[in-house]
Design a protein around this motif. Sequence first.
Motif, PDB file in Angstrom:
ATOM      1  N   ARG A  79       0.891  -1.381   0.459  1.00 54.11           N
ATOM      2  CA  ARG A  79      -0.236   0.277   0.139  1.00 54.11           C
ATOM      3  C   ARG A  79       0.501   1.410   0.000  1.00 54.11           C
ATOM      4  O   ARG A  79       0.959   2.191  -0.569  1.00 54.11           O
ATOM      5  N   ILE A  80       1.992   1.261   0.901  1.00 53.38           N
ATOM      6  CA  ILE A  80       2.600   2.474   0.792  1.00 53.38           C
ATOM      7  C   ILE A  80       3.558   2.588  -0.762  1.00 53.38           C
ATOM      8  O   ILE A  80       3.177   3.811  -1.733  1.00 53.38           O
ATOM      9  N   LEU A 104      10.188  -1.113  10.461  1.00 51.02           N
ATOM     10  CA  LEU A 104      11.163   0.270  10.711  1.00 51.02           C
ATOM     11  C   LEU A 104      11.133   0.829   8.933  1.00 51.02           C
ATOM     12  O   LEU A 104      10.801   2.007   8.925  1.00 51.02           O
ATOM     13  N   PHE A 105      10.743  -0.120   7.741  1.00 52.73           N
ATOM     14  CA  PHE A 105      10.708   0.648   6.576  1.00 52.73           C
ATOM     15  C   PHE A 105       9.068   1.218   6.256  1.00 52.73           C
ATOM     16  O   PHE A 105       8.683   2.541   6.692  1.00 52.73           O
ATOM     17  N   ILE A 106       8.090   0.440   6.684  1.00 55.77           N
ATOM     18  CA  ILE A 106       6.864   0.781   7.608  1.00 55.77           C
ATOM     19  C   ILE A 106       6.686   1.990   8.501  1.00 55.77           C
ATOM     20  O   ILE A 106       5.620   2.662   7.961  1.00 55.77           O
ATOM     21  N   ALA A 151       4.314  10.473   6.986  1.00 57.92           N
ATOM     22  CA  ALA A 151       2.837  10.973   6.395  1.00 57.92           C
ATOM     23  C   ALA A 151       2.127  11.021   7.514  1.00 57.92           C
ATOM     24  O   ALA A 151       0.483  11.914   6.877  1.00 57.92           O
ATOM     25  N   ASN A 152       2.604  11.400   8.301  1.00 52.99           N
ATOM     26  CA  ASN A 152       1.590  12.235   9.956  1.00 52.99           C
ATOM     27  C   ASN A 152       2.187  13.428  10.380  1.00 52.99           C
ATOM     28  O   ASN A 152       2.296  13.403  11.447  1.00 52.99           O
ATOM     29  N   LEU A 168      -1.858   3.567   1.543  1.00 51.28           N
ATOM     30  CA  LEU A 168      -2.051   3.116   2.387  1.00 51.28           C
ATOM     31  C   LEU A 168      -2.997   3.924   3.840  1.00 51.28           C
ATOM     32  O   LEU A 168      -3.024   5.112   3.372  1.00 51.28           O
ATOM     33  N   LYS A 169      -4.017   3.362   3.516  1.00 53.00           N
ATOM     34  CA  LYS A 169      -5.391   3.628   4.175  1.00 53.00           C
ATOM     35  C   LYS A 169      -4.928   4.433   5.778  1.00 53.00           C
ATOM     36  O   LYS A 169      -4.617   3.981   7.134  1.00 53.00           O
TER      37      LYS A 169
END
Length: 272
Positions: free
Chosen positions: A98-99, A225-227, A234-235, A104-105
């Motif tokens: 998703r990323i 860690l990537f995620i 994103a935030n 990505l939700k």
Amino acid sequence: MAMPASSIYRNGHGHYFGYSFYILFCCNKDRAGNSRHEFINITSHQLRSPLTASKWALELVLESAKDLPPEAQENFRIIEDSNARMGKLVYLLLQVARIEANTLKQHKRDVSFAETVQATVDQNNFFVKASNIELEFIPSKEDFEVNFDPEQLRFIIQEILDNAIRYSGGGKIKISYVRANSNILFEIKDSGVGIPKDEQKNIFQKFYRGSNIYTLSPGGTGLSLFIIKKMLEANGGKIGFKSTTGEGSIFWFTIPLINNSSKKIIQNKNQV
């Protein structure tokens, strides 16, 4: 048109440790994006549904397994653990997909940071004690609220803590968080194996794992860690670390506060 492809992954010393198979969608940009998004949604449902069903079935079996021989009970627990690890792997792979598809939700709402951290620490108490680790948790005097997806926030804190536990080798872990201007600054310090200096530049890459951790935790994926980095960015957040081989690591991240507001709470100091 879809084409199969694959990759082989190696650590910093060139040793093989993983293989992946994936699909490349070869068409125009818009159609490729739509096809990949549809593939991710279908895969998510098709993989998660049987895992959820097997989890419920195992829970029912374990509830009635008290009269079974100890060996049979242990076998069911092994199956339960394997199912949980498979569920986590599916979650990680889908988040990566998703990323990369920019889909990505995020289901954001106002979340108490203190409550989320406390719940995560409590859930890991057994693992901490079983690993013979001394855990020091020092909450802030303030409870902060963040506008974040609750599941993703729990995932971020859990995975950083899980890494510290796995790679501390029975040492010490210190958890703290404070206000840093208009952000929360969260830190986890461990006295573990540390990350080799020449490998630190790779730590947030997909599938990367340090060359000195395989004996401590051979089953990791190198995806968390990537995620985490992508979720935080994103935030409006950031993540970083300091590490010395043989001495340990400090991982930190920041998240913006809601309107720079907080409320006072009674400070306490928990040790496990």
